[in-house]
Each structure stands twice: as structure tokens, then as C-alpha cells.
Design an enzyme around this catalytic site. Structure first.
Site, PDB file in Angstrom:
ATOM      1  N   LYS A  69      21.427  33.228  52.719  1.00  0.00           N
ATOM      2  CA  LYS A  69      22.866  33.399  52.452  1.00  0.00           C
ATOM      3  C   LYS A  69      23.123  34.823  51.979  1.00  0.00           C
ATOM      4  O   LYS A  69      22.300  35.402  51.270  1.00  0.00           O
ATOM      5  CB  LYS A  69      23.322  32.406  51.368  1.00  0.00           C
ATOM      6  N   ARG A 113      27.884  23.377  46.539  1.00  0.00           N
ATOM      7  CA  ARG A 113      26.494  23.267  46.062  1.00  0.00           C
ATOM      8  C   ARG A 113      26.381  23.665  44.593  1.00  0.00           C
ATOM      9  O   ARG A 113      25.555  23.165  43.845  1.00  0.00           O
ATOM     10  CB  ARG A 113      25.522  23.999  46.967  1.00  0.00           C
ATOM     11  N   GLN A 141      35.478  27.932  41.444  1.00  0.00           N
ATOM     12  CA  GLN A 141      34.292  27.155  41.028  1.00  0.00           C
ATOM     13  C   GLN A 141      34.706  26.021  40.089  1.00  0.00           C
ATOM     14  O   GLN A 141      34.133  24.927  40.136  1.00  0.00           O
ATOM     15  CB  GLN A 141      33.230  28.044  40.353  1.00  0.00           C
ATOM     16  N   ASP A 163      42.919  29.133  31.121  1.00  0.00           N
ATOM     17  CA  ASP A 163      42.671  30.238  32.054  1.00  0.00           C
ATOM     18  C   ASP A 163      43.569  31.394  31.640  1.00  0.00           C
ATOM     19  O   ASP A 163      44.663  31.179  31.108  1.00  0.00           O
ATOM     20  CB  ASP A 163      42.979  29.814  33.501  1.00  0.00           C
ATOM     21  N   ALA A 228      28.180  33.136  34.565  1.00  0.00           N
ATOM     22  CA  ALA A 228      27.237  34.258  34.433  1.00  0.00           C
ATOM     23  C   ALA A 228      26.142  34.120  35.481  1.00  0.00           C
ATOM     24  O   ALA A 228      25.223  33.316  35.334  1.00  0.00           O
ATOM     25  CB  ALA A 228      26.651  34.286  33.031  1.00  0.00           C
ATOM     26  N   ASP A 229      26.261  34.905  36.537  1.00  0.00           N
ATOM     27  CA  ASP A 229      25.292  34.825  37.640  1.00  0.00           C
ATOM     28  C   ASP A 229      24.866  36.210  38.098  1.00  0.00           C
ATOM     29  O   ASP A 229      24.502  36.396  39.253  1.00  0.00           O
ATOM     30  CB  ASP A 229      25.887  34.018  38.810  1.00  0.00           C
ATOM     31  N   LYS A 233      26.427  39.716  32.706  1.00  0.00           N
ATOM     32  CA  LYS A 233      27.484  38.708  32.523  1.00  0.00           C
ATOM     33  C   LYS A 233      27.073  37.742  31.409  1.00  0.00           C
ATOM     34  O   LYS A 233      25.896  37.393  31.281  1.00  0.00           O
ATOM     35  CB  LYS A 233      27.694  37.913  33.814  1.00  0.00           C
TER      36      LYS A 233
HETATM   37  N1  LIG Z   1      26.325  29.746  39.043  1.00  0.00           N
HETATM   38  C1  LIG Z   1      26.625  29.754  40.309  1.00  0.00           C
HETATM   39  O1  LIG Z   1      25.917  29.163  41.145  1.00  0.00           O
HETATM   40  C2  LIG Z   1      27.871  30.461  40.770  1.00  0.00           C
HETATM   41  C3  LIG Z   1      28.359  30.207  42.060  1.00  0.00           C
HETATM   42  C4  LIG Z   1      29.537  30.830  42.457  1.00  0.00           C
HETATM   43  C5  LIG Z   1      30.195  31.695  41.592  1.00  0.00           C
HETATM   44  N2  LIG Z   1      29.678  31.934  40.355  1.00  0.00           N
HETATM   45  C6  LIG Z   1      30.362  32.841  39.414  1.00  0.00           C
HETATM   46  O2  LIG Z   1      31.405  32.101  38.790  1.00  0.00           O
HETATM   47  C7  LIG Z   1      32.428  32.996  38.359  1.00  0.00           C
HETATM   48  C8  LIG Z   1      33.789  32.468  38.804  1.00  0.00           C
HETATM   49  O3  LIG Z   1      33.849  32.412  40.205  1.00  0.00           O
HETATM   50  P1  LIG Z   1      35.158  31.790  40.931  1.00  0.00           P
HETATM   51  O4  LIG Z   1      34.841  31.779  42.368  1.00  0.00           O
HETATM   52  O5  LIG Z   1      35.584  30.534  40.265  1.00  0.00           O
HETATM   53  O6  LIG Z   1      36.217  32.930  40.582  1.00  0.00           O
HETATM   54  P2  LIG Z   1      37.796  32.805  40.461  1.00  0.00           P
HETATM   55  O7  LIG Z   1      38.328  34.190  40.428  1.00  0.00           O
HETATM   56  O8  LIG Z   1      38.302  31.874  41.496  1.00  0.00           O
HETATM   57  O9  LIG Z   1      38.020  32.091  39.021  1.00  0.00           O
HETATM   58  C9  LIG Z   1      37.716  32.693  37.787  1.00  0.00           C
HETATM   59  C10 LIG Z   1      38.833  32.313  36.822  1.00  0.00           C
HETATM   60  O10 LIG Z   1      38.437  32.665  35.489  1.00  0.00           O
HETATM   61  C11 LIG Z   1      39.620  33.090  34.804  1.00  0.00           C
HETATM   62  N3  LIG Z   1      39.193  33.835  33.606  1.00  0.00           N
HETATM   63  C12 LIG Z   1      38.609  35.044  33.543  1.00  0.00           C
HETATM   64  N4  LIG Z   1      38.328  35.353  32.251  1.00  0.00           N
HETATM   65  C13 LIG Z   1      38.735  34.300  31.496  1.00  0.00           C
HETATM   66  C14 LIG Z   1      38.712  33.998  30.093  1.00  0.00           C
HETATM   67  N5  LIG Z   1      38.217  34.842  29.204  1.00  0.00           N
HETATM   68  N6  LIG Z   1      39.213  32.811  29.679  1.00  0.00           N
HETATM   69  C15 LIG Z   1      39.740  31.941  30.562  1.00  0.00           C
HETATM   70  N7  LIG Z   1      39.792  32.167  31.894  1.00  0.00           N
HETATM   71  C16 LIG Z   1      39.297  33.315  32.357  1.00  0.00           C
HETATM   72  C17 LIG Z   1      40.372  33.903  35.852  1.00  0.00           C
HETATM   73  O11 LIG Z   1      41.743  34.061  35.522  1.00  0.00           O
HETATM   74  C18 LIG Z   1      40.143  33.058  37.105  1.00  0.00           C
HETATM   75  O12 LIG Z   1      41.176  32.101  37.317  1.00  0.00           O
HETATM   76  C19 LIG Z   1      32.040  34.359  38.920  1.00  0.00           C
HETATM   77  O13 LIG Z   1      31.387  35.104  37.904  1.00  0.00           O
HETATM   78  C20 LIG Z   1      31.059  34.031  40.030  1.00  0.00           C
HETATM   79  O14 LIG Z   1      30.187  35.098  40.324  1.00  0.00           O
HETATM   80  C21 LIG Z   1      28.544  31.337  39.930  1.00  0.00           C
END
Ligand SMILES: NC(=O)c1ccc[n+]([C@@H]2O[C@H](COP(=O)([O-])OP(=O)(O)OC[C@H]3O[C@@H](n4cnc5c(N)ncnc54)[C@H](O)[C@@H]3O)[C@@H](O)[C@H]2O)c1
Length: 329
Positions: A69, A113, A141, A163, A228-229, A233
Site C-alpha cells: 500500500k 482495516r 477514522q 472536534d 499518532a501514526d 505525533k
Molecule cells: N493508526 C492507524 O492505523 C491510522 C490509519 C489512518 C489514519 N491514521 C491517522 O489518524 C489521524 C486522523 O486521520 P483522519 O483520516 O480521521 O483525518 P481527518 O482529517 O478526517 O480527521 C481528523 C479530525 O481531528 C480533528 N482534530 C484535530 N485536532 C483536534 C483536537 N485537538 N481535538 C479535537 N479534534 C481535533 C480535526 O478537526 C478533524 O476533524 C491522522 O493522524 C492519520 O494519519 C491512523
């Protein structure tokens, strides 16, 4: 070489969260039993653009599944470009001869996933009688995690969401109401109010500093740290981790780029602070939660084996339903 091309639109809705949890559980089991090849993610840092790109190969040996991926994370994408923070594309390969079987959108696959791993962590680690949950971050997510949470705890009584963007939190609440009519869902003004006395906390922000503090977290809470990924982070006050039983998806990857990466680099935590990988709990090599007072933390970085297992299921379903488009490469 005929290759099956699958778009995001074709993939959306192809899998249920329960199906994804089953195959992702199997992938964790294979890893725990030593039958998975999965080098840690390789990163390119687009620091000028507050983003990164990762390459994620995996081979599930006994299942005969290999995939790679390519995925990015650019938290400013929604605001700047009207694009998702995370987008991905996946290649499915035949381990017999290296032939490319399919090229498919990986954005929906990444969300489901990741949710599947989160759902498994909740199933194995949260208190049996969990009644309340808090979501910090309500983006892509978080939505996927919500469906996994509700599949494990369909009778949850209350979900609180916080949020930075009120409109995102409000539409999250509508999703809760559509999925679970009995569950009370509320937008709260801040993170402290959200997590107060919550049995389960799910964090999905791209934050590089703690958004949840130690004094807010009660004994017995389970926390899924999803956001945090990547290196630097973090979402939790390290003091929470110090008094928690820490479960990771993969020791090496979590140490480099998961919730524990910053406290590890500062010497606040050590390798010994990690209790187990989730797969070890699934196969019974290590215990999970052992009392209602423990705080359990699942540090999710997202594993390439989760993608491989999910992609194979998508591919098989698409073939049997004759979805997609064949191209010659
Ligand atoms: N662990 C994993 O397997 C995995 C998989 C995919 C994404 N991620 C990570 O997850 C995170 C989110 O991804 P996403 O696709 O949901 O992004 P996204 O932009 O769709 O959602 C993130 C949300 O967090 C909110 N936010 C930011 N700071 C905040 C705070 N202090 N308090 C409250 N809300 C806050 C934003 O306004 C936004 O709505 C990213 O860091 C991404 O890299 C991790």
C-alpha cells in the site's frame, strides 16, 4: 497481464465491519504465530507541506496473500484542497509468481482495516460492562471506529464527541443516531468533558502534542490511540501511559511512530513499558485486561498485514460479484 482495477466507489460498502474484523483478527493471529512478513513502514516526510507518504508491504505466508500500500497523511488537505487527510492505493500480488492481480483504491480499505483493529482492541481490552465512550476527533477514522465500537458494544448508553470543527462533531452525532437509536450522543465543548468517566476513549487527531491529560482519565478506561501514526505525533499526556497497560499493534513500528514514540524518545517510557502486541493477546500468549481498575491503551500505527488481509477479501468479493474493470498492464 490482466489486472483488476477497483475504484473507491466500487469498494465502498463491499465489506461489513464484522467481516473486516474477522480477517484482520486472522492477520494479527498469523503475525503472532510467526507467519507474516512485514517490514516497518517506510516514510517520506513532506515537511514543507505538513504531510508524509508511507510504503507498506506485507506477506501473509500461510494465506498466500501479498500486497503493497502507498498511503499519505496530510491533515491540512480537507481545508486546503477539499481532499481527505489520508488517501491510499493498494497493489495485490500473487506470491507464486509476483504477478499483479489488482490495483485498488486504498482509502476506504485504510479506514475499515484501522477500525477493525480498533474494534478488536476494544473487544479484548475494554471492560465488559462499558457504557460510555468518548471520541476526540470526529473525522474519517473516527466514523469508521464508531461502527467498530458499536459492533462490539451495540448497547452503549452514551457517546460524547469533541472536534475542533463543530460541524464535524455535529455530523458525527447524526451518524451515531442513525446507527444506534438507543444511544445518547452529544457534542461536548472540550476534551476534558468528553473523556470524564468514559469507559472507552478513541483518539483520532493528527496532533503533535497531548490532547488528553492524566487527571481527566479514570481508572478502568480503555483508550484506542489511532491518530499518532508517524514520528513526533502524540495525543496522550505521557503520564497516562506511565500508569497504563500498553498494548501495541507492532512493537517496532509503534516505538518509531506510534503514540509511545515521543515518550520513548524522551526516556519517559522504555521498551519494558510495552505489555504486549495485540496479536499476542488474540492468540492467548499474553493476558489482556485483568481487572476493572486497569487503564488499557491500544497504540495503533496501522499494519500492512491489516491491509493485506482486507484487500484479499475485497478482491474475492469483487470477483464473485463481477465488480471492477480489467486492464492490460
Ligand atoms: N493508526 C492507524 O492505523 C491510522 C490509519 C489512518 C489514519 N491514521 C491517522 O489518524 C489521524 C486522523 O486521520 P483522519 O483520516 O480521521 O483525518 P481527518 O482529517 O478526517 O480527521 C481528523 C479530525 O481531528 C480533528 N482534530 C484535530 N485536532 C483536534 C483536537 N485537538 N481535538 C479535537 N479534534 C481535533 C480535526 O478537526 C478533524 O476533524 C491522522 O493522524 C492519520 O494519519 C491512523
Amino acid at each position: 497481464m490482466k489486472v483488476l482495477l477497483l475504484s473507491e466507489k466500487e469498494i465502498a460498502g463491499l465489506l461489513t465491519i464484522e467481516e473486516a474484523m474477522e480477517v484482520v483478527k486472522n492477520a494479527f493471529r498469523e503475525k503472532a504465530l510467526g507467519h507474516a512478513q512485514m517490514p516497518s513502514k517506510v516514510y517520506l516526510n513532506f515537511s514543507n507541506y505538513n504531510g508524509d507518504l508511507r510504503a507498506m508491504p506485507a506477506y501473509l505466508e500461510r494465506l498466500g496473500v501479498a500486497s503493497v500500500k502507498i498511503v499519505n497523511s496530510h491533515p491540512e488537505n480537507p481545508k486546503k484542497f477539499g481532499m481527505p487527510t489520508v488517501s491510499a492505493v493498494v497493489l495485490l500480488l500473487d506470491p507464486k509468481n509476483g504477478a499483479l492481480l489488482s490495483i485498488m483504491g486504498g482509502t476506504n480499505i485504510t479506514a475499515i482495516r484501522t477500525a477493525a483493529a480498533g474494534g478488536l482492541a476494544i473487544k479484548y481490552l475494554a471492560k465488559r460492562k462499558s457504557k460510555t465512550a468518548a471520541f476526540i476527533g470526529a473525522g474519517v477514522q473516527a466514523r469508521a471506529q464508531l461502527f467498530a465500537l458499536l459492533s462490539v458494544f451495540p448497547n452503549l448508553e452514551e457517546i460524547r464527541v469533541c472536534d475542533l470543527l463543530p460541524v464535524t462533531a455535529e455530523s458525527f452525532v447524526l451518524d451515531v443516531q442513525k446507527t444506534c437509536s438507543k444511544c445518547r450522543s452529544i457534542v461536548v465543548q472540550n476534551e476534558a468533558e468528553a473523556v470524564h468517566d468514559a469507559d472507552i476513549v478513541v483518539t483520532t487527531t493528527p496532533s503533535k502534542k497531548p490532547v488528553i491529560f492524566d487527571s481527566w482519565i479514570s481508572e478502568g478506561t480503555h483508550i484506542n490511540c489511532i491518530g499518532a501514526d508517524a514520528p513526533l505525533k502524540q495525543e496522550l499526556d505521557p503520564a497516562i501511559l506511565k500508569r497504563s497497560k500498553i498494548f501495541v499493534d507492532d512493537r517496532e513500528q509503534a516505538s518509531h511512530s506510534g503514540e509511545i514514540n515521543v515518550p520513548l524518545s524522551k526516556g519517559i517510557l522504555s521498551d519494558k513499558s510495552i505489555w504486549a502486541e495485540l496479536g499476542d493477546v488474540i492468540v492467548g500468549k499474553k493476558s489482556g485486561r485483568t481487572s476493572n481498575d486497569e487503564i488499557t491503551v491500544f497504540d495503533s500505527t496501522g499494519l500492512a498485514i491489516q491491509d493485506a488481509a482486507t484487500v484479499e477479501l475485497v478482491y474475492n468479493k469483487a470477483k464473485s460479484r463481477k465488480i471492477g474493470y480489467h486492464i492490460e498492464i
